[in-house]
Design a protein around this motif. Structure first.
Motif, PDB file in Angstrom:
ATOM      1  N   THR A 149      34.051  45.507  80.311  1.00 35.38           N
ATOM      2  CA  THR A 149      34.762  46.724  79.890  1.00 35.38           C
ATOM      3  C   THR A 149      35.430  46.506  78.531  1.00 35.38           C
ATOM      4  OG1 THR A 149      35.182  47.139  82.228  1.00 35.38           O
ATOM      5  CG2 THR A 149      36.390  48.496  80.654  1.00 35.38           C
ATOM      6  N   LEU A 176      32.878  47.073  75.958  1.00 31.07           N
ATOM      7  CA  LEU A 176      32.615  48.509  75.808  1.00 31.07           C
ATOM      8  C   LEU A 176      33.720  49.171  74.989  1.00 31.07           C
ATOM      9  CD1 LEU A 176      31.479  49.352  79.467  1.00 31.07           C
ATOM     10  CD2 LEU A 176      30.014  48.927  77.490  1.00 31.07           C
ATOM     11  N   GLY A 224      30.377  56.155  74.447  1.00 33.78           N
ATOM     12  CA  GLY A 224      30.569  56.598  75.835  1.00 33.78           C
ATOM     13  C   GLY A 224      31.822  56.023  76.477  1.00 33.78           C
ATOM     14  N   PRO A 248      34.236  53.967  78.434  1.00 33.52           N
ATOM     15  CA  PRO A 248      34.132  52.606  78.983  1.00 33.52           C
ATOM     16  C   PRO A 248      34.364  52.536  80.493  1.00 33.52           C
ATOM     17  CG  PRO A 248      35.391  52.573  76.953  1.00 33.52           C
ATOM     18  CD  PRO A 248      35.189  54.016  77.311  1.00 33.52           C
ATOM     19  N   LEU A 249      35.245  53.364  81.025  1.00 32.78           N
ATOM     20  CA  LEU A 249      35.530  53.261  82.462  1.00 32.78           C
ATOM     21  C   LEU A 249      34.393  53.829  83.299  1.00 32.78           C
ATOM     22  CD1 LEU A 249      39.348  53.992  82.512  1.00 32.78           C
ATOM     23  CD2 LEU A 249      38.130  51.791  82.594  1.00 32.78           C
ATOM     24  N   TRP A 307      31.254  53.770  82.261  1.00 33.66           N
ATOM     25  CA  TRP A 307      30.168  52.790  82.126  1.00 33.66           C
ATOM     26  C   TRP A 307      30.461  51.509  82.899  1.00 33.66           C
ATOM     27  CZ3 TRP A 307      25.236  52.857  80.826  1.00 33.66           C
ATOM     28  CH2 TRP A 307      24.758  54.059  80.310  1.00 33.66           C
ATOM     29  N   ARG A 308      31.724  51.160  83.024  1.00 35.36           N
ATOM     30  CA  ARG A 308      32.082  50.009  83.857  1.00 35.36           C
ATOM     31  C   ARG A 308      31.544  50.206  85.277  1.00 35.36           C
ATOM     32  NH1 ARG A 308      37.321  46.778  84.466  1.00 35.36           N
ATOM     33  NH2 ARG A 308      37.194  46.026  86.592  1.00 35.36           N
TER      34      ARG A 308
END
Lengths: 283, 283
Positions: A259, A262, B216, B218-219, B221-222
């Motif tokens: 994360t 990201l 995008g 991050p949370l 996608w995490r």
């Protein structure tokens, strides 16, 4: 005084696009290339007339990076122009070549328009290629004000924005924002080579965007990367380390590290200036 | 028999976009979300009416992957719909959850529309989001033909193309064409974080394209990466190894190895299907 006559040496994509831009502004453009077909195509597109040794105000050397020094030396020996610039995507190497070959550095302004397409050659050229794009200029201590003025006028006539920067700083910069991203896009695209057919059927616009530049000509990019090897390697090492660490973290179930990457990506992406208005997205 | 009434559970970007698509085709759509504001925004966009327990033909479960199983179990306990599908970007995990929670697998068709935007939430939704896009369906051995037919009708009403694929194969596929490329784009974007200002001024469309998806959430996608960790790690390891090898080769002046990677990139890029006509390039 202004650019009335220009010479474009190398009628590939960039040279011919510059010639077309100058023609639109009424500049007389002469064209030359070791490839006669390339000159013919450029002429037929209206990029100018074939050069037969006429004197010009500014010569634009649009040949591969490793040939810039010797073309500059030859043109200066002929006294072809009052000022010279090039468009090579790396700058330290061509400048070192020019010094080694005893070129006159007073009349030479190293340059690099940040524009391109996946297609190469004069048939892909267009006058608007540089519109709104940055065009790096790397004058040295010796560079005459008049040569810089003429080169800035070229940039302006092409509709681009001049960005003055040192040669070494330029090469590190393009390693970061162009050359390393190109190799990274190639590595993502290469991972698809052995993918299942059904996987490729699930591909979406995100993948198309990430890999678009990977369609570029490998031999052209080989030369670009060869001319900027160490700065590019430094960036690639950091990207590779981040990806290897992300893989390890995913295996370990440590999503915090991933994360964090990201989030850093969101921050880094936010530093990229917005595209100039009206520019087609995929050039 | 056809879809006359649908229920959308989770009115984020995907759920609300599906609801808008169904509304355009005259389907009665009910909406529910644990976030009352999200339902209100979706209603105001014309995506449907608030659900108050009515029976429907098809329930579309558009919640994060790790919540799909429990929402499916709860909806089936209520007997809310004749068939159920979800839109989670990974499939093996939600299916395992559904089995563990004793869900009825006969009426459940695991699904995944390959569509998205950098923005999330119902305000970013639009009816055309799925037009021409692939929509993976992962029916199992137990899945009833009628449930699959209803889900295929949903895909069709949204203007998407159904691609039937096994759940494990799906997860490996999206690791390759979506999840790993996302992390790679993030790593390229992260490399810009500490770049010089002048370097960012030289950024061009290539860099914008490579890093676009790195913007995008991050949370979000995490969660996606957590649900598909091992397949993604496998792809990232290969990309990282290619980039580390390219860096070493550049340092050693061995351009053949780098050129080989560029060529593999051209080949891999060539396997990606062209974008559907008329689709905006950057969603």
């Amino acid at each position: 005084m202004t650019i009335e006559k220009a010479l474009v040496v190398g009628t590939g994509l960039i040279g011919t696009s510059a010639a077309l831009s100058l023609r639109e502004k009424g500049v007389t453009v002469h064209l030359t290339d070791i490839d006669e077909d390339a000159v013919r195509v450029a002429r037929e597109l209206g990029a100018g007339r074939e050069w037969t040794g006429e004197d010009v105000d500014l010569a634009v050397i649009a040949v591969p990076p490793h040939l810039v020094g010797e073309r500059l030396a030859a043109l200066q020996k002929q006294g072809a122009a009052r000022a010279y610039t090039d468009v090579a995507s790396v700058k330290a190497g061509p400048i070192a070549d020019a010094e080694r070959l005893g070129c006159d550095l007073i009349s030479y302004v190293p340059g690099h328009p940040l524009a391109g397409r996946e297609r190469s050659g004069p048939a892909a050229a267009r006058a608007g290629l540089f519109a709104g794009r940055p065009w790096a200029l790397c004058p040295g201590n010796e560079t005459a004000a008049e040569a810089l003025r003429l080169t800035r006028e070229l940039v302006s006539l092409c509709g681009a924005e001049a960005v003055t920067v040192g040669a070494a700083e330029h090469d590190s910069a393009v390693a970061l924002v162009s050359h390393a991203p190109h190799v990274a896009a190639s590595a993502v695209a290469a991972s698809l080579e052995d993918g299942e057919d059904v996987a490729l059927r699930l591909a979406g616009q995100g993948l198309r965007d990430v890999t678009r530049i990977a369609a570029g000509n490998p031999l052209l990019w080989r030369k670009i990367l060869a001319g900027n090897a160490l700065p590019v390697a430094a960036v690639l090492d950091r990207i590779a380390a981040d990806l290897a660490a992300a893989a390890s973290a995913l295996r370990a179930g440590d999503l915090d590290d991933v994360t964090d990457l990201l989030r850093r990506g969101v921050d880094g992406h936010g530093r990229i200036p917005a595209a100039p208005a009206g520019r087609p997205v995929a050039g």
